[in-house]
Design a protein around this motif. Structure first.
Motif, PDB file in Angstrom:
ATOM      1  N   GLN A 257       0.862  -1.179   0.000  1.00 14.08           N
ATOM      2  CA  GLN A 257       0.000   0.000   0.000  1.00 14.08           C
ATOM      3  C   GLN A 257       0.900   1.231   0.000  1.00 14.08           C
ATOM      4  OE1 GLN A 257      -2.103   1.290   3.614  1.00 14.08           O
ATOM      5  NE2 GLN A 257      -3.999   1.414   2.419  1.00 14.08           N
ATOM      6  N   TYR A 258       0.864   1.991  -1.096  1.00 11.10           N
ATOM      7  CA  TYR A 258       1.737   3.165  -1.186  1.00 11.10           C
ATOM      8  C   TYR A 258       1.057   4.392  -0.598  1.00 11.10           C
ATOM      9  CZ  TYR A 258       4.298   7.157  -2.884  1.00 11.10           C
ATOM     10  OH  TYR A 258       4.985   8.339  -2.937  1.00 11.10           O
ATOM     11  N   LYS A 259       1.794   5.107   0.253  1.00 11.86           N
ATOM     12  CA  LYS A 259       1.325   6.375   0.814  1.00 11.86           C
ATOM     13  C   LYS A 259       2.299   7.453   0.392  1.00 11.86           C
ATOM     14  CE  LYS A 259      -0.536   4.043   4.897  1.00 11.86           C
ATOM     15  NZ  LYS A 259      -0.396   3.864   6.336  1.00 11.86           N
ATOM     16  N   CYS A 260       1.803   8.491  -0.236  1.00 17.67           N
ATOM     17  CA  CYS A 260       2.661   9.587  -0.675  1.00 17.67           C
ATOM     18  C   CYS A 260       3.233  10.306   0.546  1.00 17.67           C
ATOM     19  CB  CYS A 260       1.870  10.546  -1.556  1.00 17.67           C
ATOM     20  SG  CYS A 260       0.579  11.470  -0.677  1.00 17.67           S
ATOM     21  N   PRO A 261       4.268  11.116   0.375  1.00 19.36           N
ATOM     22  CA  PRO A 261       4.871  11.822   1.523  1.00 19.36           C
ATOM     23  C   PRO A 261       3.866  12.644   2.320  1.00 19.36           C
ATOM     24  CG  PRO A 261       6.302  11.978  -0.396  1.00 19.36           C
ATOM     25  CD  PRO A 261       5.033  11.323  -0.864  1.00 19.36           C
TER      26      PRO A 261
END
Length: 255
Positions: free
Chosen positions: A242-246
């Motif tokens: 699961q990618y979370k942006c900065p």
């Protein structure tokens, strides 16, 4: 850095290999027995951090060396930033792979610096190659491989005793590959991909989508980003569940 504040320069193949093993032992310790402490030290809110292994079998999470060029090759930078955007085991595996690459870089840096010839370099590599990698030690792949090799060896021995018949090339069956797609289907797929991303703007730089550029979508805010803008490569993206942006990562940290 050598963990003791003293310069350490192994000069023979045996000394470089001993240095390699000691640094490797420290890094394996960080990713296995000391993993809770290592995890806590890799705070995403801190600056770019690296994992170092030292000749005294100790490890350290610290900022990269300030001098340019550094005394030794530097480990992967910013391992802490990916910590909360991945499953823990995937993140540890990623750090392990980069640690393997760093250890090889350090070993062959010493080899180049002290003039190892072709025979010395080959001997050093063979000595290193006989050890399981950090990735294999962390994921348990080395144990699995040894079991598989043992099982295959036993199976091969029993099969050769009971059935000595040789298999000819014509008798070997290969798995069928995927059916070739029509050119029209490929063109339709490309057009659909262009339509999907054509109006997308990078959430970091605001630029448009480029057909040959790698993009990644945040699973929280659903914004798209150039991989280069958020420092995510296609290889690294494969390990991210699961990618979370900065921006979303920072919001979660403040809650």
């Amino acid at each position: 850095m050598d963990g003791s504040g003293q310069q350490y320069n192994p000069r023979t193949v045996e000394e470089v290999f001993r240095d390699f093993k000691s640094r490797r032992a420290g890094m394996i310790k960080a990713l296995t027995t000391d993993v809770e402490e290592f995890y806590q030290q890799c705070d995403p809110e801190k600056e770019n951090l690296c994992l170092y292994g030292f000749p005294n079998e100790r490890w350290e999470v610290n900022l990269p060396a300030e001098e340019v060029p550094p005394e030794l090759p530097e480990p992967a930078l910013g391992i802490n930033f990916a910590r909360d955007g991945m499953q823990e085991k995937d993140w540890l595996s990623l750090v392990a792979v980069h640690s393997d690459a760093w250890l090889l870089a350090v070993a062959f840096y010493f080899g180049a610096r002290f003039g190892f010839d072709k025979a010395d370099r080959k001997r050093l590599f063979n000595m290193i190659n006989d050890l399981p990698t950090i990735f294999e030690a962390v994921t348990g792949a080395s144990k699995k491989q040894s079991k598989e090799k043992s099982a295959m060896s036993n199976h091969s021995n029993s099969k050769s005793k009971s059935n000595p018949k040789r298999v000819t090339e014509s008798e070997v069956k290969f798995p069928k590959g995927p059916e070739p797609k029509d050119d029209d289907e490929d063109d339709e797929g490309e057009e659909e991909e262009e339509d999907e991303h054509g109006d997308a703007l990078c959430g970091a730089c605001g630029e448009n989508y480029g057909q040959d550029e790698f993009w990644i979508c945040c699973d929280i805010c659903e914004k798209w980003f150039h991989g280069k803008c958020v420092k995510i490569t296609p290889a690294r993206a494969e390990h991210i569940k699961q990618y979370k942006c900065p921006s979303c990562s920072n919001k979660r940290a403040r809650v």
